[in-house]
Scaffold this active site. Structure first.
Site, PDB file in Angstrom:
ATOM      1  CE1 TYR A 153      -3.110   3.081   0.810  1.00  0.00           C
ATOM      2  CE2 TYR A 153      -2.032   3.188   2.951  1.00  0.00           C
ATOM      3  CZ  TYR A 153      -2.880   3.742   2.004  1.00  0.00           C
ATOM      4  OH  TYR A 153      -3.493   4.936   2.253  1.00  0.00           O
TER       5      TYR A 153
ATOM      6  CE  LYS B 221      -2.667   6.741  -1.941  1.00  0.00           C
ATOM      7  NZ  LYS B 221      -3.798   7.296  -2.746  1.00  0.00           N
TER       8      LYS B 221
END
Length: 499
Positions: free
Chosen positions: A239, A243
Site C-alpha cells: 500500500y 501510493k
C-alpha cells in the site's frame, strides 16, 4: 492563529458555481467532503461522482442509497425537508466509471460534459489493503493517478488536480518527515546502497508474473512479491509503496497542471462536523479498539510509547477544501504537499489510546450474545511476535473453555470443533499483529508546517468554518465521547445505552 489575513483565502467564494469531479465517491473521505461543500455553499456547481456500477441507473441507485440516504447528510435533510432529494440531485451527477480504466471508463456523453465543465478533479480513490496483490494495488494506486492526469489535461476549464495520498508514503524513514513531493525513482532507502526504483519496471514485473506463473499460484505469489519489493525499497507494505509511486507518476507527468497532494495520517471518525463520531467501515485502529472492547484482544504486539498519528476525517476535509481554494485560485503550475497529521503538534501514544479505550469500555461496556456485559482488563503490551503469539493462543483457549473439554466426559467432536475455532481466532489475531507491527513500533513523525501556514492564511471566519488546527483536539475526549461511541453506532450497529 487564524485571522492574520482579513480577507483570508476566499474559500466560500471559490466554491461558488465551481464544478468538481470526484473519484472514490462513495468512500469515507469523499462523503464527508461532499456533505461539507453542500452545507457551506449550496451555490456550488455540479459535483460529478465517479461510481463503479453496471450501468447509469445502477450508478444513480448507488448515489441515492449510499450518499443521499446516508445518515451523514442529516443536517442537509433537515434543512431542505421535502426538497432534500431534489436539491441533492440538482448538485450530484452520478457518472458510471472505473478509475482503473482509460478515461476512467466514462461514456462519451458524460466525457464531453465533464471535460468541458469541470474546474477541479479530486482523486480520493485508493486500494488501502496493506497486504494486497501487487498488480491490484499498482493498478489503482500507481497507474490510475497517471491516467487521471492525462484525463485532466483534456479538461478545458481545469484549475486544479487534488490527489489524496497518505503520510505513510514516507515509509521506514525515522525522524520528522517534511511535506515534500516525490521525484521519480526516489526510494526510501539510502540511494548510495540501493539501485534506483524504476516504476515502469515494477508495473511490468507484476504483469509478467501473471503471464508466467501457474494460475493457482498467482494470488499468493503476487502478495509475496509486492511485500518483498516494498521492503527492498524501504516501505513497510505494498500500500505505502504503490501510493508513493502514484505520487511519482503525477509529479513526473503533470506538465502545466496545478497539483495539490494531501497526505492524511490515520483517518478516523468525525471530530465535530456535521456531528461527532460518524464513521464508515472499520478504519485502521478500529479492529484493535473493538477487539479489545469485546474482550478478544487483552494484549497486543505494540510499544505503548509509540506515537500514533490520528486525524479526524472532518479536519482532513477542511484541509482539502482550504488547499483547493488557495491553489485553485492561484492556478500556478506547481505541486504542493500538505500533511494532515497530528504527531508533531498534538502527539498521542498507543498507550494513551488503549487507556482511553479501557476507561470507555469500563464505564460503557459492550455486551455479548447473551446481553451480558463484557469485562475487560488493562491492555498488556508485548515486544515480540513470539511472546504475543504464545499469550494470545493461551488466552483464546482459556476463554473458550477448551481446557474444560478434557477428561472422561468430554465430547471428542465438540472438542475438535472448539480446537479449530480457537485456532482460527488466534491465527487471525496473530495475522493482525504481524500486519500492524511496523506501525506499532513506528518512529517517524509528520511535519505539517504547510498545513499550519494554510491555517494562518485563513480569515477568522474561515478558521471557524474550516478548522484545521489539530492542537485543539483533546484526544481523551475525542476517543471517549466521539470515536468509540461512533464505532458502536456505525460499525457494530449497537448504539450505547446512554444514547
Amino acid at each position: 492563529m487564524a485571522g492574520e489575513s482579513r480577507d483570508g483565502i476566499g474559500i466560500i467564494n471559490y466554491l461558488e458555481r465551481r464544478n468538481f469531479l470526484l473519484t472514490g465517491a462513495t468512500g469515507f473521505v469523499a462523503k464527508v467532503l461532499v456533505e461539507k461543500i453542500l452545507r457551506v455553499n449550496p451555490n456550488v456547481g455540479k459535483i460529478f461522482l465517479l461510481i463503479k456500477a453496471k450501468d447509469e441507473q445502477a450508478a444513480m441507485d448507488r448515489v441515492k442509497d449510499e450518499i443521499i440516504g446516508c445518515e451523514l447528510f442529516t443536517c442537509l435533510q433537515q434543512k431542505y425537508g421535502d426538497e432534500y432529494t431534489d436539491f441533492m440531485l440538482s448538485k450530484l451527477v452520478p457518472v458510471k466509471g472505473d478509475i482503473r480504466e482509460w478515461n476512467m471508463g466514462i461514456g462519451d456523453n458524460s466525457l464531453r460534459q465533464i471535460t468541458q465543465e469541470v474546474n477541479v478533479i479530486i482523486n480520493s480513490a485508493a486500494n488501502t489493503t496493506l497486504n494486497e496483490r501487487y498488480d491490484t494495488a499498482l493498478v489503482t494506486n500507481t497507474i490510475a493517478p497517471s491516467r487521471l492526469l492525462s484525463f485532466a489535461k483534456n479538461c478545458r476549464k481545469l484549475s486544479l488536480l487534488l490527489h489524496l495520498s497518505t503520510t505513510y508514503v514516507n515509509g521506514e524513514r525515522p525522524g520528522v518527515l517534511i511535506e515534500k513531493a516525490f521525484e521519480m525513482g526516489e526510494s526510501r532507502m539510502d540511494s548510495s546502497t540501493q539501485s534506483k526504483l524504476d516504476v515502469h519496471h515494477e508495473i511490468s514485473l507484476a504483469s509478467d508474473l501473471i503471464e508466467t506463473l501457474p494460475p493457482n499460484e498467482v494470488p499468493e505469489k503476487l502478495k509475496e512479491i509486492g511485500l518483498a519489493r516494498a521492503r527492498m525499497y524501504g516501505w513497510h507494505n505494498v500500500y505505502e509503496m504503490t501510493k508513493a509511486m502514484g505520487e511519482m507518476m503525477i509529479n513526473a507527468e503533470r506538465g502545466g497542471v496545478p497539483v495539490v497532494i494531501i497526505r492524511p495520517s490515520v483517518i478516523e471518525s468525525t471530530f465535530q462536523e456535521p456531528f461527532p463520531g460518524w464513521i464508515q467501515g472499520n478504519r485502521m485502529l478500529d479492529p484493535l479498539i473493538l477487539s479489545y472492547g469485546k474482550g478478544r484482544l487483552p494484549g497486543f504486539l505494540v510499544d505503548p510509547s509509540t506515537v500514533v498519528d490520528v486525524v479526524p476525517v472532518d479536519l482532513v476535509v477542511n484541509v482539502i477544501i482550504a488547499a483547493m481554494a488557495k491553489h485553485g485560485t492561484a492556478m500556478s503550475p506547481g505541486i504542493d504537499v500538505y500533511h494532515a497529521a497530528s504527531s508533531t503538534v498534538n502527539p498521542m501514544t498507543m498507550g494513551n489510546m488503549f487507556n482511553y479505550s479501557h476507561d470507555h469500555f469500563e464505564a460503557l461496556p459492550l455486551t455479548d450474545n447473551k446481553e451480558d456485559e463484557i469485562q475487560i482488563t488493562k491492555m498488556e503490551y508485548f515486544s515480540s511476535i513470539d511472546s504475543f503469539s504464545s499469550y494470545i493462543q493461551k488466552d483464546v483457549e482459556e476463554k473458550s473453555g477448551l481446557s474444560k473439554e478434557i477428561g472422561p466426559d468430554s465430547n471428542p467432536k465438540q472438542r475438535s470443533r472448539l480446537e479449530a475455532s480457537c485456532k482460527r481466532m488466534a491465527e487471525s489475531l496473530i495475522h493482525l499483529a504481524k500486519l500492524y507491527e511496523p506501525y506499532m513500533f513506528y518512529r517517524a513523525r509528520f511535519d505539517n508546517r504547510n498545513t499550519r501556514k494554510l491555517m494562518e492564511q485563513m480569515s477568522a471566519e474561515e478558521g471557524n468554518r474550516f478548522p484545521v488546527d489539530l492542537m485543539s483536539i483533546n484526544w481523551e475526549n475525542y476517543f471517549a465521547n466521539a470515536h468509540i461511541l461512533g464505532l458502536k453506532r456505525h460499525v457494530i450497529k449497537k448504539a450505547s445505552s446512554s444514547s
